[in-house]
Design an enzyme around this catalytic site. Structure first.
Site, PDB file in Angstrom:
ATOM      1  N   PHE A  87       1.055  -0.989  -0.278  1.00 54.54           N
ATOM      2  CA  PHE A  87      -0.217  -0.193  -0.029  1.00 54.54           C
ATOM      3  C   PHE A  87       1.183   1.456   0.039  1.00 54.54           C
ATOM      4  O   PHE A  87       2.032   1.276   0.135  1.00 54.54           O
ATOM      5  CB  PHE A  87      -1.213  -0.083   1.375  1.00 54.54           C
ATOM      6  CG  PHE A  87      -2.079  -0.006   0.874  1.00 54.54           C
ATOM      7  CD1 PHE A  87      -3.041  -0.758   0.607  1.00 54.54           C
ATOM      8  CD2 PHE A  87      -2.964   1.028   0.970  1.00 54.54           C
ATOM      9  CE1 PHE A  87      -4.482  -0.613  -0.010  1.00 54.54           C
ATOM     10  CE2 PHE A  87      -4.699   1.235   0.918  1.00 54.54           C
ATOM     11  CZ  PHE A  87      -5.244  -0.374   0.096  1.00 54.54           C
TER      12      PHE A  87
ATOM     13  N   GLN B 140      -8.311  15.254   3.104  1.00 57.43           N
ATOM     14  CA  GLN B 140      -7.143  13.972   2.347  1.00 57.43           C
ATOM     15  C   GLN B 140      -7.676  14.257   0.514  1.00 57.43           C
ATOM     16  O   GLN B 140      -9.191  13.507   0.855  1.00 57.43           O
ATOM     17  CB  GLN B 140      -6.886  12.736   2.548  1.00 57.43           C
ATOM     18  CG  GLN B 140      -6.310  11.452   1.189  1.00 57.43           C
ATOM     19  CD  GLN B 140      -6.112  10.843   2.111  1.00 57.43           C
ATOM     20  OE1 GLN B 140      -7.188   9.706   2.281  1.00 57.43           O
ATOM     21  NE2 GLN B 140      -4.439  10.426   2.885  1.00 57.43           N
TER      22      GLN B 140
ATOM     23  N   HIS C 159      -7.984  11.744  -2.568  1.00 56.19           N
ATOM     24  CA  HIS C 159      -7.763  10.503  -2.875  1.00 56.19           C
ATOM     25  C   HIS C 159      -7.328  10.831  -4.389  1.00 56.19           C
ATOM     26  O   HIS C 159      -8.255  11.091  -5.242  1.00 56.19           O
ATOM     27  CB  HIS C 159      -8.669   8.984  -2.901  1.00 56.19           C
ATOM     28  CG  HIS C 159      -8.645   7.759  -2.602  1.00 56.19           C
ATOM     29  ND1 HIS C 159      -8.008   7.388  -4.092  1.00 56.19           N
ATOM     30  CD2 HIS C 159      -7.998   7.134  -1.615  1.00 56.19           C
ATOM     31  CE1 HIS C 159      -7.819   5.951  -3.639  1.00 56.19           C
ATOM     32  NE2 HIS C 159      -7.812   6.387  -2.317  1.00 56.19           N
TER      33      HIS C 159
ATOM     34  N   LEU D 135     -14.582   5.773  -5.873  1.00 55.18           N
ATOM     35  CA  LEU D 135     -13.633   5.414  -5.085  1.00 55.18           C
ATOM     36  C   LEU D 135     -12.805   4.071  -6.566  1.00 55.18           C
ATOM     37  O   LEU D 135     -13.699   3.679  -6.312  1.00 55.18           O
ATOM     38  CB  LEU D 135     -13.587   5.011  -3.895  1.00 55.18           C
ATOM     39  CG  LEU D 135     -12.524   4.354  -3.225  1.00 55.18           C
ATOM     40  CD1 LEU D 135     -11.531   4.951  -3.134  1.00 55.18           C
ATOM     41  CD2 LEU D 135     -12.293   4.297  -1.761  1.00 55.18           C
TER      42      LEU D 135
ATOM     43  N   GLU E 213      -7.038   1.891  -3.628  1.00 56.12           N
ATOM     44  CA  GLU E 213      -5.161   2.314  -3.557  1.00 56.12           C
ATOM     45  C   GLU E 213      -4.422   0.712  -4.553  1.00 56.12           C
ATOM     46  O   GLU E 213      -3.897   0.611  -4.141  1.00 56.12           O
ATOM     47  CB  GLU E 213      -4.591   2.523  -2.307  1.00 56.12           C
ATOM     48  CG  GLU E 213      -3.517   3.154  -2.275  1.00 56.12           C
ATOM     49  CD  GLU E 213      -2.927   3.555  -0.717  1.00 56.12           C
ATOM     50  OE1 GLU E 213      -3.447   4.968  -0.811  1.00 56.12           O
ATOM     51  OE2 GLU E 213      -1.802   3.632  -0.625  1.00 56.12           O
TER      52      GLU E 213
ATOM     53  N   ARG F  59      -0.616   9.383  -0.288  1.00 55.26           N
ATOM     54  CA  ARG F  59      -1.828  10.732  -0.835  1.00 55.26           C
ATOM     55  C   ARG F  59      -1.794  11.611  -1.611  1.00 55.26           C
ATOM     56  O   ARG F  59      -2.283  12.024  -2.232  1.00 55.26           O
ATOM     57  CB  ARG F  59      -3.431   9.634  -0.291  1.00 55.26           C
ATOM     58  CG  ARG F  59      -3.562   8.216  -0.671  1.00 55.26           C
ATOM     59  CD  ARG F  59      -5.021   7.995   0.546  1.00 55.26           C
ATOM     60  NE  ARG F  59      -4.701   7.188   0.118  1.00 55.26           N
ATOM     61  CZ  ARG F  59      -5.901   6.045   0.751  1.00 55.26           C
ATOM     62  NH1 ARG F  59      -6.777   6.693   2.108  1.00 55.26           N
ATOM     63  NH2 ARG F  59      -5.864   4.781   0.813  1.00 55.26           N
TER      64      ARG F  59
ATOM     65  N   HIS G  13     -11.996  12.854  -0.093  1.00 56.28           N
ATOM     66  CA  HIS G  13     -12.290  11.203   0.507  1.00 56.28           C
ATOM     67  C   HIS G  13     -12.029  11.241   2.163  1.00 56.28           C
ATOM     68  O   HIS G  13     -12.802  10.165   2.670  1.00 56.28           O
ATOM     69  CB  HIS G  13     -11.026  10.733  -0.352  1.00 56.28           C
ATOM     70  CG  HIS G  13     -10.414   9.318   0.396  1.00 56.28           C
ATOM     71  ND1 HIS G  13     -11.826   8.280   0.095  1.00 56.28           N
ATOM     72  CD2 HIS G  13     -10.251   8.528   1.019  1.00 56.28           C
ATOM     73  CE1 HIS G  13     -11.719   6.526   0.128  1.00 56.28           C
ATOM     74  NE2 HIS G  13     -10.255   6.877   0.881  1.00 56.28           N
TER      75      HIS G  13
ATOM     76  N   GLU H 205     -13.129   8.448  11.458  1.00 56.60           N
ATOM     77  CA  GLU H 205     -12.871   9.830  11.776  1.00 56.60           C
ATOM     78  C   GLU H 205     -13.597  11.096  12.029  1.00 56.60           C
ATOM     79  O   GLU H 205     -13.236  12.009  11.905  1.00 56.60           O
ATOM     80  CB  GLU H 205     -13.691   9.544   9.856  1.00 56.60           C
ATOM     81  CG  GLU H 205     -13.432   9.931   9.187  1.00 56.60           C
ATOM     82  CD  GLU H 205     -13.930  10.242   7.431  1.00 56.60           C
ATOM     83  OE1 GLU H 205     -14.238   9.075   7.170  1.00 56.60           O
ATOM     84  OE2 GLU H 205     -13.483  11.317   6.749  1.00 56.60           O
TER      85      GLU H 205
ATOM     86  N   ARG I  37      -3.521  10.628   5.735  1.00 53.86           N
ATOM     87  CA  ARG I  37      -3.522   9.471   6.603  1.00 53.86           C
ATOM     88  C   ARG I  37      -3.082   8.515   5.007  1.00 53.86           C
ATOM     89  O   ARG I  37      -3.178   8.694   4.494  1.00 53.86           O
ATOM     90  CB  ARG I  37      -4.464   9.262   6.360  1.00 53.86           C
ATOM     91  CG  ARG I  37      -4.940   7.589   6.603  1.00 53.86           C
ATOM     92  CD  ARG I  37      -6.609   7.401   7.217  1.00 53.86           C
ATOM     93  NE  ARG I  37      -7.873   7.369   6.170  1.00 53.86           N
ATOM     94  CZ  ARG I  37      -7.595   6.843   5.296  1.00 53.86           C
ATOM     95  NH1 ARG I  37      -7.095   5.810   5.022  1.00 53.86           N
ATOM     96  NH2 ARG I  37      -8.517   6.699   3.823  1.00 53.86           N
TER      97      ARG I  37
ATOM     98  N   SER J 251      -6.627   4.392   8.235  1.00 54.72           N
ATOM     99  CA  SER J 251      -8.104   4.327   8.740  1.00 54.72           C
ATOM    100  C   SER J 251      -8.529   3.902   9.714  1.00 54.72           C
ATOM    101  O   SER J 251      -9.357   3.485  10.613  1.00 54.72           O
ATOM    102  CB  SER J 251      -9.345   5.147   7.355  1.00 54.72           C
ATOM    103  OG  SER J 251      -9.335   3.937   6.675  1.00 54.72           O
ATOM    104  N   LEU J 252      -9.108   2.192   8.988  1.00 57.03           N
ATOM    105  CA  LEU J 252     -10.057   0.953   9.274  1.00 57.03           C
ATOM    106  C   LEU J 252      -9.280   0.900  10.630  1.00 57.03           C
ATOM    107  O   LEU J 252      -9.277   0.320  12.145  1.00 57.03           O
ATOM    108  CB  LEU J 252      -9.880  -0.356   8.598  1.00 57.03           C
ATOM    109  CG  LEU J 252     -10.392   0.157   7.355  1.00 57.03           C
ATOM    110  CD1 LEU J 252      -9.864  -1.730   6.350  1.00 57.03           C
ATOM    111  CD2 LEU J 252     -11.755   0.140   7.548  1.00 57.03           C
TER     112      LEU J 252
END
Lengths: 560, 364
Positions: A113, A228, A230, A240, A243, A274, A339, A363, A374, A379-380
């Site tokens: 990633f 952000q 994306h 989306l 990524e 990003r 995003h 968030e 980020r 994020s998860l």
């Protein structure tokens, strides 16, 4: 009056994780959500979740990547906690039933990633968020000690006379009844504010409700300018493309067929962070090397087809259904799009806000682990780690508190406001008109590149829209699923969010992470290595600053 | 810009009026979705028009409706396509079926869908304490259950299910697909219990009539009916579960008869079904005899109406090229592993085209 030790508002990953953690610690828990929990926007997280779980990887490496990705605005104590706790969180999810991808030995397998120095992203095809969300909901169905209030729209938080949180007022969407909830602690987990932009990758429900509700009762917000974009969203509707596509080997090309990331990030190329990739794309587009529809191309045909089927199936569908493109055979046109909200309700590393008893996670919150930018698949992780920590801490806090008894007048006040709104005669603009103008304004002036002129214009527009919003009228006069009414309330939340984002962007006179000021194009650590805090003062945000916590990584120049 | 007409079935529970139809004209480009058009009508014409929706990208599962009679998501149905299938120039939008309508396009999913999901014990039940690290499992098994994990609970299959229309107690396609997600998961320690439960339930896996409606309408390629059939195969081939509903016997009788004759011998199907595929057992098993006795009036009706004659019933003819049917059986049965078609593993063309690249997997 329903009363709970811990009341969670929002039932995405952060909310559900918080609820489960609090229940595990013996608290009585209620979880409220304006949508059924599996409709939450955590669903949209496609690519995966980061953790340094492999023996050859280390939490320090993950933390360093996160700090660097944040452009040194992240608080390093919180980042250390997140990265240390990540492996356990992944294993917990695996044990609960998440069907994570396996390598050939049957162990958890990873994908690459952006902005990461190792392949440490764990995933379920390209539906990772959905898979985790559904597994957590399985646990909520299993544990009936967590009381679920599904399709309840929270309109305001309630404080007691000492300024300690005492609960909230919510409207049951199905029949319009207003209910006062008493709670010793409240955990906000209501998500981000992507809908203040148009287009956005965010769902229609992402209207910054939690951020606005905390702000309205005096909770400070932090780094609201950090929004952000994306790098890979569809041109027309902002949908989306994960990524994970680039993680699996997809390349970016401009209209002249050049793999332009070679000029911007010679080492990490498409897998730079990003903000870097989005700026590169926008530069190509602005300088005339994009396609006529204002896009560049993402070429996924580089990825072997078998791999696409098992790992990128969702974006095959998105390409087919929403862009008419078979991504296994041809490149797809993409551009940067709104995003993620890095900023939010200011919290400490246990999710505590500055209002006693009020927590925030996911968030909606700004811990801050993401700082100015980020990293993908963090994020998860943020939702789960800080959801769990908030849940545990709130359960603990509740043990030493009496159940508050907020007066019923709170409901009466809210009901009166809504009755006035429902009964209003139409003589102004429609909610949808204001919402659309807000979205366009933000996307024009508070986007990848910003400058003072544009920001001032946006600020003026938002002030005018706030005035206009005071006289919006709605068509639906009923009690059952009055979505018209909720739309009007959300509009108010969104305008508060937008105002704070613009004030923050005007205030920060430097370029860092997602904030790129063309009039201040350099990062300026001497003056701006600090958080911008916003607190409601009258009807305007008051600006103050707070320190960025640095533990072991001193700011240095960022290269990918 | 094309001009589309939406004909929407509306219902306001507070009005005291029955449901009614209302038309909305909307100007939008043809590639936009039916949801876009509904929201445009809501934004500009009537804010009381109600539909659940959120992601607009076919992942949240909120906007299940019926469009021109087909259950689907409004957000991934293009206006141009919907208009082609429309009636009298209008795109017809109704709430989903098999679930009570609350208001306009909003149905009560809790009362039907979520209740059924809860019925299948929808959480993983591993044995003992979890390992220190992850469970080590066959990588393909995780990809396999991902197909049913891909379900977004939109309710389209529940809405379209013909069995549910006849038997509202049927556990239904979505919940059974969810059940397969645990049966197919090697970490779960209660596979046999789950299969027994679903096979013995009179409204369980044998209540599906194999009509493919759910496969056709599923927007996420979960193919719920395929998951139900896999539950049956697991129940019978792997665990030898002979259920009280006679589902096992019926399937065995069916496949045996086709293998023998190439077409279905209706006269033999019933007794063989009750005898677990054997005509003899059917006559000595008290339960089977009782069931057969209960079916006697049907037999009489068949004979008196001329639908069957004793001759055709007893001397069912074989197909001329019955050998070919046998060859199919041999081909399938000679395989070491059961042939399971899973989109996540073989892709949309069932592995024929992808087979070439899947071996090497490297293109450059």
């Amino acid at each position: 009056m329903p009363s709970h030790d811990v009341l969670v508002i929002g039932a995405g990953l952060a909310g559900q994780r918080a609820a489960l953690a609090a229940a595990e610690d013996g608290a009585s828990v209620g979880i409220l959500s304006k949508v059924h929990p599996v409709r939450s926007h955590s669903n949209a997280a496609q690519g995966g979740i980061n953790a340094a779980l492999n023996p050859e990887d280390s939490w320090e490496s993950h933390a360093y990547d996160t700090v660097k990705g944040s452009d040194y605005l992240g608080d390093q104590d919180a980042i250390e906690i997140m990265c240390k706790e990540a492996p356990n969180e992944i294993l917990t999810l695996e044990h609960l039933g998440v069907t994570f991808h396996r390598n050939e030995e049957g162990r958890l397998g990873t994908r690459a990633f952006g902005g990461a120095s190792a392949a440490r992203t764990y995933y379920v095809a390209d539906i990772t968020g959905q898979a985790i969300l559904h597994v957590l909901y399985e646990q909520l169905m299993r544990h009936d000690e967590v009381y679920r209030y599904e399709e309840f729209f929270t309109t305001t938080l309630v404080l007691d006379d000492d300024g300690h949180v005492a609960g909230c007022v919510a409207r049951q969407m199905r029949d319009g009844t207003m209910e006062l909830f008493a709670a010793k602690t409240v955990i906000l987990a209501a998500g981000g504010n992507g809908q203040i932009y148009n287009p956005t990758t965010n769902a229609l429900i992402c209207t910054g409700d939690g951020i606005a509700m905390a702000y309205r009762i005096g909770g400070p917000l932090m780094d609201m300018e950090m929004i952000q974009y994306h790098p890979t969203t569809l041109a027309g509707n902002g949908l989306l493309i994960t990524e994970g596509a680039r993680g699996e080997g997809a390349h970016l090309y401009n209209a002249q067929g050049e793999r332009f990331m070679e000029n911007y990030a010679p080492n990490k190329l498409e897998l730079a962070s990003r903000d870097v990739v989005s700026r590169a794309e926008q530069t190509e587009i602005n300088e005339g090397r994009g396609f006529p529809d204002g896009t560049v191309a993402l070429d996924i045909t580089k990825v072997p087809r078998k791999r696409i089927h098992e790992a990128l199936r969702e974006i095959v569908n998105v390409g087919r259904d929403f862009a008419g493109v078979d991504i296994t055979r041809e490149p797809i046109h993409i551009k940067p799009g709104n995003h993620y909200t890095m900023g939010g309700v200011k919290t400490d590393k246990d999710g505590r806000t500055e209002i006693p008893g009020l927590y925030a996670a996911g968030e909606v919150a700004c811990v801050s682990v993401h700082g100015g930018n980020r990293l993908g698949a963090n994020s998860l992780l943020d939702t789960l780690v800080f959801g769990r920590r908030s849940g545990k801490h709130a359960a603990h806090h509740a043990r030493n508190h009496q159940m508050p008894e907020p007066p019923h007048s709170h409901v009466d006040d809210e009901e009166a406001k809504l009755r006035e709104l429902i009964g209003r005669e139409r003589n102004g603009r429609r909610v949808s008109e204001i919402r659309t103008e807000l979205g366009r304004t933000m996307d024009e002036h508070v986007a990848v590149f910003r400058d003072e002129g544009g920001l001032l214009e946006a600020a003026q527009t938002v002030q005018r829209l706030k005035e206009e919003a005071k006289s919006v009228a709605i068509d639906d006069k009923g009690n059952v699923f009055n979505q018209d009414l909720f739309g009007a309330i959300e509009l108010g939340f969104m305008l508060d969010n937008a105002e704070c984002a613009i004030v923050g962007a005007l205030e920060r006179k430097e370029s860092r992470g997602a904030q790129f000021r063309t009039d201040y194009p350099e990062r300026n650590d001497d003056e701006w290595l600090k958080h911008i805090d916003l607190t409601l003062d009258g009807d305007r945000p008051n600006v103050s600053y707070s320190e960025v916590t640095i533990t072991q990584w001193e700011p240095e120049e960022r290269k990918y | 810009m094309p001009d589309y007409t939406l004909k929407i079935r509306r219902f306001d529970p507070e009005s005291g009026r029955p449901a009614y139809w209302q038309e909305f004209g909307v100007d939008l480009p043809e590639e936009r979705s039916v949801l876009d058009a509904i929201l445009r009508a809501k934004d500009e014409q009537d804010g009381s028009l109600s539909i659940r929706c959120s992601c607009q990208a076919a992942i949240c599962g909120s906007c299940g409706v019926r469009i021109n009679g087909m259950s689907r998501l409004a957000c991934n149905t293009k206006l141009s396509e919907a208009a082609e299938d429309g009636r009298n120039g209008a795109i017809v939008v109704e709430p989903m079926g098999n679930m009570p309508v609350i208001k306009d396009l909003i149905v009560d999913m809790d009362a039907v869908h979520w209740k059924k999901v809860q019925r299948v014990v929808p959480w993983l039940l591993p044995e003992g304490d979890p390992p220190a690290r992850e469970y080590i499992v066959d990588p393909e098994s995780m990809i396999d259950v991902t197909q049913s994990m891909a379900c977004i609970h939109c309710g389209a299959c529940v809405s379209a299910c013909l069995s549910l229309e006849v038997d509202p107690e049927f556990i239904g396609p979505a919940a059974l697909a969810k059940a397969y997600r645990f049966v197919g998961d090697p970490r779960d320690a209660h596979t046999e219990d789950r299969l027994l439960d679903l096979a013995e339930d009179p409204h369980g896996i044998y209540d599906c009539t194999h009509c493919f409606a759910c496969v056709e309408v599923c927007p996420k390629d979960v193919a719920p009916m395929d998951q139900i059939m896999r539950l049956r195969r697991r129940a019978t081939a792997d665990y030898g579960i002979k259920d009280q509903n006679n589902g096992y016997g019926h399937e065995k009788a069916f496949t045996d008869l086709i293998e023998k004759y190439g077409t279905l011998s209706e006269a033999q199907l019933l007794p063989k079904s009750y005898g677990d595929g054997s005509l003899i057992r059917a006559q000595v098993k008290p339960a089977a005899l009782k069931e057969l006795g209960a079916k006697f009036p049907t037999v009489i009706r068949g004979l008196t109406s001329g639908k069957v004659s004793p001759k055709t019933a007893l001397l069912h003819h074989k197909l001329q090229d019955q050998d070919q049917i046998r060859r199919i059986y041999e081909e399938v049965e000679s395989k070491e592993d059961r042939l399971e078609l899973n989109l996540y593993i073989v892709g949309e063309s069932g592995g024929e085209e992808e087979g070439a690249t899947s071996e090497g997997g490297q293109e450059e």
